[in-house]
Write a protein that holds these residues in place. Structure first.
Motif, PDB file in Angstrom:
ATOM      1  N   GLU A 253     -19.725  18.799 -10.998  1.00 13.65           N
ATOM      2  CA  GLU A 253     -20.719  17.865 -10.475  1.00 13.65           C
ATOM      3  C   GLU A 253     -20.497  17.597  -8.994  1.00 13.65           C
ATOM      4  N   ARG A 254     -19.234  17.692  -8.562  1.00 10.20           N
ATOM      5  CA  ARG A 254     -18.918  17.480  -7.150  1.00 10.20           C
ATOM      6  C   ARG A 254     -18.224  18.712  -6.622  1.00 10.20           C
ATOM      7  N   THR A 255     -18.453  19.011  -5.366  1.00 11.27           N
ATOM      8  CA  THR A 255     -17.812  20.157  -4.744  1.00 11.27           C
ATOM      9  C   THR A 255     -16.508  19.722  -4.077  1.00 11.27           C
ATOM     10  N   VAL A 256     -15.710  20.707  -3.694  1.00 14.86           N
ATOM     11  CA  VAL A 256     -14.491  20.415  -2.942  1.00 14.86           C
ATOM     12  C   VAL A 256     -14.847  19.674  -1.653  1.00 14.86           C
ATOM     13  N   ARG A 257     -15.911  20.104  -1.013  1.00 11.05           N
ATOM     14  CA  ARG A 257     -16.336  19.428   0.224  1.00 11.05           C
ATOM     15  C   ARG A 257     -16.638  17.955  -0.041  1.00 11.05           C
ATOM     16  N   ASP A 258     -17.344  17.667  -1.136  1.00 11.46           N
ATOM     17  CA  ASP A 258     -17.624  16.273  -1.492  1.00 11.46           C
ATOM     18  C   ASP A 258     -16.329  15.476  -1.601  1.00 11.46           C
ATOM     19  N   CYS A 259     -15.344  16.060  -2.290  1.00 18.72           N
ATOM     20  CA  CYS A 259     -14.097  15.337  -2.561  1.00 18.72           C
ATOM     21  C   CYS A 259     -13.295  15.095  -1.288  1.00 18.72           C
ATOM     22  N   VAL A 260     -13.221  16.086  -0.417  1.00 17.80           N
ATOM     23  CA  VAL A 260     -12.489  15.895   0.836  1.00 17.80           C
ATOM     24  C   VAL A 260     -13.161  14.827   1.688  1.00 17.80           C
ATOM     25  N   LEU A 261     -14.487  14.825   1.722  1.00 19.12           N
ATOM     26  CA  LEU A 261     -15.200  13.792   2.474  1.00 19.12           C
ATOM     27  C   LEU A 261     -15.001  12.415   1.844  1.00 19.12           C
ATOM     28  N   GLU A 262     -14.924  12.355   0.526  1.00 19.54           N
ATOM     29  CA  GLU A 262     -14.690  11.075  -0.143  1.00 19.54           C
ATOM     30  C   GLU A 262     -13.301  10.534   0.189  1.00 19.54           C
ATOM     31  N   LEU A 263     -12.303  11.419   0.213  1.00 18.49           N
ATOM     32  CA  LEU A 263     -10.959  10.988   0.599  1.00 18.49           C
ATOM     33  C   LEU A 263     -10.938  10.518   2.049  1.00 18.49           C
ATOM     34  N   ALA A 264     -11.683  11.205   2.913  1.00 19.07           N
ATOM     35  CA  ALA A 264     -11.750  10.785   4.309  1.00 19.07           C
ATOM     36  C   ALA A 264     -12.394   9.415   4.428  1.00 19.07           C
ATOM     37  N   ALA A 265     -13.402   9.143   3.589  1.00 15.39           N
ATOM     38  CA  ALA A 265     -14.056   7.828   3.618  1.00 15.39           C
ATOM     39  C   ALA A 265     -13.082   6.731   3.191  1.00 15.39           C
ATOM     40  N   GLN A 266     -12.202   7.044   2.233  1.00 16.88           N
ATOM     41  CA  GLN A 266     -11.217   6.056   1.788  1.00 16.88           C
ATOM     42  C   GLN A 266     -10.254   5.673   2.914  1.00 16.88           C
ATOM     43  N   GLN A 267     -10.107   6.556   3.889  1.00 23.74           N
ATOM     44  CA  GLN A 267      -9.217   6.253   5.015  1.00 23.74           C
ATOM     45  C   GLN A 267      -9.865   5.297   6.020  1.00 23.74           C
ATOM     46  N   ARG A 268     -11.142   5.025   5.835  1.00 17.66           N
ATOM     47  CA  ARG A 268     -11.840   4.114   6.740  1.00 17.66           C
ATOM     48  C   ARG A 268     -12.020   2.753   6.079  1.00 17.66           C
ATOM     49  N   THR A 269     -10.964   2.244   5.492  1.00 13.86           N
ATOM     50  CA  THR A 269     -11.023   0.949   4.809  1.00 13.86           C
ATOM     51  C   THR A 269      -9.912   0.041   5.320  1.00 13.86           C
ATOM     52  N   PRO A 270     -10.099  -1.264   5.232  1.00 12.42           N
ATOM     53  CA  PRO A 270      -9.003  -2.185   5.577  1.00 12.42           C
ATOM     54  C   PRO A 270      -7.763  -1.949   4.717  1.00 12.42           C
ATOM     55  N   ALA A 271      -7.967  -1.575   3.450  1.00  8.41           N
ATOM     56  CA  ALA A 271      -6.816  -1.333   2.570  1.00  8.41           C
ATOM     57  C   ALA A 271      -5.980  -0.170   3.084  1.00  8.41           C
ATOM     58  N   HIS A 272      -6.646   0.877   3.561  1.00 14.71           N
ATOM     59  CA  HIS A 272      -5.904   2.027   4.079  1.00 14.71           C
ATOM     60  C   HIS A 272      -5.102   1.646   5.318  1.00 14.71           C
ATOM     61  N   ARG A 273      -5.678   0.838   6.175  1.00 18.98           N
ATOM     62  CA  ARG A 273      -4.947   0.403   7.373  1.00 18.98           C
ATOM     63  C   ARG A 273      -3.753  -0.466   6.987  1.00 18.98           C
ATOM     64  N   ALA A 274      -3.923  -1.265   5.920  1.00 20.05           N
ATOM     65  CA  ALA A 274      -2.795  -2.081   5.451  1.00 20.05           C
ATOM     66  C   ALA A 274      -1.672  -1.191   4.913  1.00 20.05           C
ATOM     67  N   HIS A 275      -2.035  -0.128   4.203  1.00 20.25           N
ATOM     68  CA  HIS A 275      -1.023   0.826   3.721  1.00 20.25           C
ATOM     69  C   HIS A 275      -0.301   1.487   4.903  1.00 20.25           C
ATOM     70  N   LEU A 276      -1.050   1.831   5.932  1.00 22.08           N
ATOM     71  CA  LEU A 276      -0.452   2.465   7.103  1.00 22.08           C
ATOM     72  C   LEU A 276       0.517   1.508   7.792  1.00 22.08           C
ATOM     73  N   ASP A 277       0.140   0.247   7.912  1.00 18.28           N
ATOM     74  CA  ASP A 277       1.043  -0.754   8.494  1.00 18.28           C
ATOM     75  C   ASP A 277       2.318  -0.885   7.660  1.00 18.28           C
ATOM     76  N   HIS A 278       2.164  -0.818   6.335  1.00 15.82           N
ATOM     77  CA  HIS A 278       3.333  -0.886   5.457  1.00 15.82           C
ATOM     78  C   HIS A 278       4.319   0.221   5.782  1.00 15.82           C
ATOM     79  N   TRP A 279       3.805   1.459   5.901  1.00 19.67           N
ATOM     80  CA  TRP A 279       4.703   2.589   6.156  1.00 19.67           C
ATOM     81  C   TRP A 279       5.326   2.511   7.546  1.00 19.67           C
ATOM     82  N   THR A 280       4.581   2.060   8.518  1.00 22.05           N
ATOM     83  CA  THR A 280       5.137   1.940   9.867  1.00 22.05           C
ATOM     84  C   THR A 280       6.342   1.005   9.872  1.00 22.05           C
ATOM     85  N   GLU A 281       6.251  -0.049   9.085  1.00 24.10           N
ATOM     86  CA  GLU A 281       7.373  -0.991   8.988  1.00 24.10           C
ATOM     87  C   GLU A 281       8.496  -0.436   8.112  1.00 24.10           C
ATOM     88  N   ARG A 282       8.135   0.141   6.975  1.00 25.21           N
ATOM     89  CA  ARG A 282       9.148   0.594   6.027  1.00 25.21           C
ATOM     90  C   ARG A 282       9.957   1.775   6.545  1.00 25.21           C
TER      91      ARG A 282
END
Length: 475
Positions: A253-282
């Motif tokens: 139902e979804r192509t590989v291209r769809d899935c890669v773009l969906e993962l990229a969209a998940q990186q444009r969220t406040p939650a993703h930035r919070a995860h990135l801040d976590h790793w920078t500190e940890r």
């Protein structure tokens, strides 16, 4: 929302990851032995179904679906999780063959192929041999060509501007076929083959044929476009098409291209930035990985070291892990880390763990071959300084804490760390630990279970540990 409707929707999510039974609200979740991929799938399902964000580590320790239901109600009362700021990625059949971005790990693999980056420019490559009795070479070739036509990513190329694109049509060459005496030469040539960025195909299949007896099939494939789960899907689909020329591979139902773009969209969220801040500190002050033996000058090829644990031994390990309330992966990881402490250096160290973004995608992505590998940089304490049970529990907590923030890849985390402090030394991370427990297509057999030789190679990695559970065949 009615209570019974909420419970029904929750149990439907759990049913997708707990094989062999119909979940109930009083099911003992801890006794199901769910590994990180399954639990992340539950996390994704809760996010998709209810718009809530329940930490993976909390799910690992959740006793029953009834308690999970109560947590979902609390999260719903607090409000939905934030989505991408610019909305989800959209796609259409017409866009299937348009270029799309590389993932973080694909970018790292591509960069490591640059001759200016050093002598070891393999990127990431896997090689498999499997044996087939009374092989029909024509049927094998026809089945392979069907699999390549079916799975988009097997027709992918890197574009000159550093993206990837699916080719709609490709010209496939016949499989090279030699005699049984050619097998050693084919292994030597294909087991560490380097593929140039932009070339196609980035895979090679050859056969060492022994008519009427057991033949060897050689598969070389660049990991730029595939992950471990996808390799299992590829081998399973290939085997099914070989066994039955009329077998129909279900259109996704979804192509590989769809899935890669969906993962990229998940990186444009406040939650993703919070995860990135976590790793920078940890990861600040990150210790190096285990000291690796220096290879002789000019030698970059890896050697396969294989072993197995019998069924009864593995069951005993699983029972010990359950008694200590740790995952089997965490227990093996603890023993793996202690090997370096006992043999070379007992100091705190860092390992790279292979993870996967598939669980952050809809379930139908499980039938795709695609570039969904990710990584997790895990600093570990000196595990030899305490009893094994305590050490395993510490590693278990560190591992599951890291998985709570695995939406950010190790590649992105290290980039952010270096951007935060450009004067900090670049850590050496030559050891990778991969657990495939709980991964792979359910019920897969055939070519995947017939693998007789395997080796992988990744630029900068001196030791790549991989483990998986063989669910069929001999113990």
């Amino acid at each position: 929302m009615r209570e019974d409707e909420l419970a029904e929707r929750l149990l439907r999510i759990l049913a997708e990851v707990i094989p062999g039974q119909e979940p109930t609200l009083d099911l003992a979740l801890r006794d199901q032995g769910l590994e990180s991929l399954a639990l992340t799938r539950v996390w994704f399902g809760l996010r998709e179904e209810f718009g809530v964000d329940v930490p993976v580590s909390w799910l690992r320790d959740c006793p029953t679906p009834a308690e999970l239901l109560a947590r979902v109600r609390e999260e719903l009362a607090a409000g939905p999780a934030a989505g991408p700021e610019d909305g989800p990625a959209s796609s259409s059949p017409a866009s299937r063959y348009e270029p799309f971005p590389l993932t973080d790990l694909q970018q790292a693999y591509l960069f490591s192929k640059d001759p200016q980056s050093g002598a070891d420019t393999i990127g990431c490559h896997v090689y498999r041999e499997f044996e087939v009795d009374d092989l029909d070479v024509t049927a094998l070739q026809d089945a392979w060509h069907r699999v390549v036509r079916h799975h988009d990513i097997l027709r992918a190329v890197v574009t000159p501007d550093g993206r990837q694109r699916i080719q709609e049509h490709v010209e496939q060459a016949p499989l090279a076929v030699g005699g049984p005496d050619d097998a050693p030469e084919v292994r030597a040539r294909l087991s560490h083959r380097r593929y140039e960025p932009g070339e196609w195909p980035m895979h090679t299949v050859e056969v060492s044929h022994r008519p009427g007896e057991r033949s060897v099939v050689h598969l070389s494939i660049d990991v730029l476009f595939i992950d471990g789960h996808g390799l299992g899907v590829l081998l399973d689909d290939w085997w099914r098409c070989y066994q039955d020329p009329g077998h129909e591979l279900a259109a996704p139902e979804r192509t590989v291209r769809d899935c890669v773009l969906e993962l990229a969209a998940q990186q444009r969220t406040p939650a993703h930035r919070a995860h990135l801040d976590h790793w920078t500190e940890r990861l600040a002050g990150l210790p190096d990985g285990p000291p690796a033996l220096d290879a002789p000058a000019g030698r970059t090829k890896r050697t396969a070291l294989t072993g197995h644990v019998g069924r009864e031994q593995w069951q005993a390990i699983g029972q010990l892990a359950a008694d200590w309330e740790v995952s089997p992966t965490a227990l093996v990881l603890t023993l793996f880390a202690e090997c370096f402490g006992r043999q070379r250096d007992a100091r705190p160290l860092s390992l790279v763990l292979t993870t996967n973004h598939r669980a952050r995608l809809p379930a139908e992505a499980d039938d795709l071959v695609g570039p969904f590998t990710s990584s997790l940089v895990l600093p570990l304490p000196d595990t030899l300084a305490r009893p094994l049970r305590d050490a395993a529990q510490d590693v278990h907590r560190e591992l599951w804490s890291g998985l709570d923030h695995a939406a950010v890849s190790g590649v992105s985390a290290l980039r952010a760390l270096r951007a935060a402090d450009r004067s900090a030394p670049v850590p050496s991370l030559p050891v990778v630990f991969t657990s495939m427990l709980g991964a792979g297509r359910a019920g897969a057999d055939g070519f995947a279970s017939a693998v007789s030789y395997a080796v992988s190679q990744t630029t900068g990695v001196a030791l790549d540990h991989q483990m998986w559970e063989r669910l069929s065949g001999d113990p």
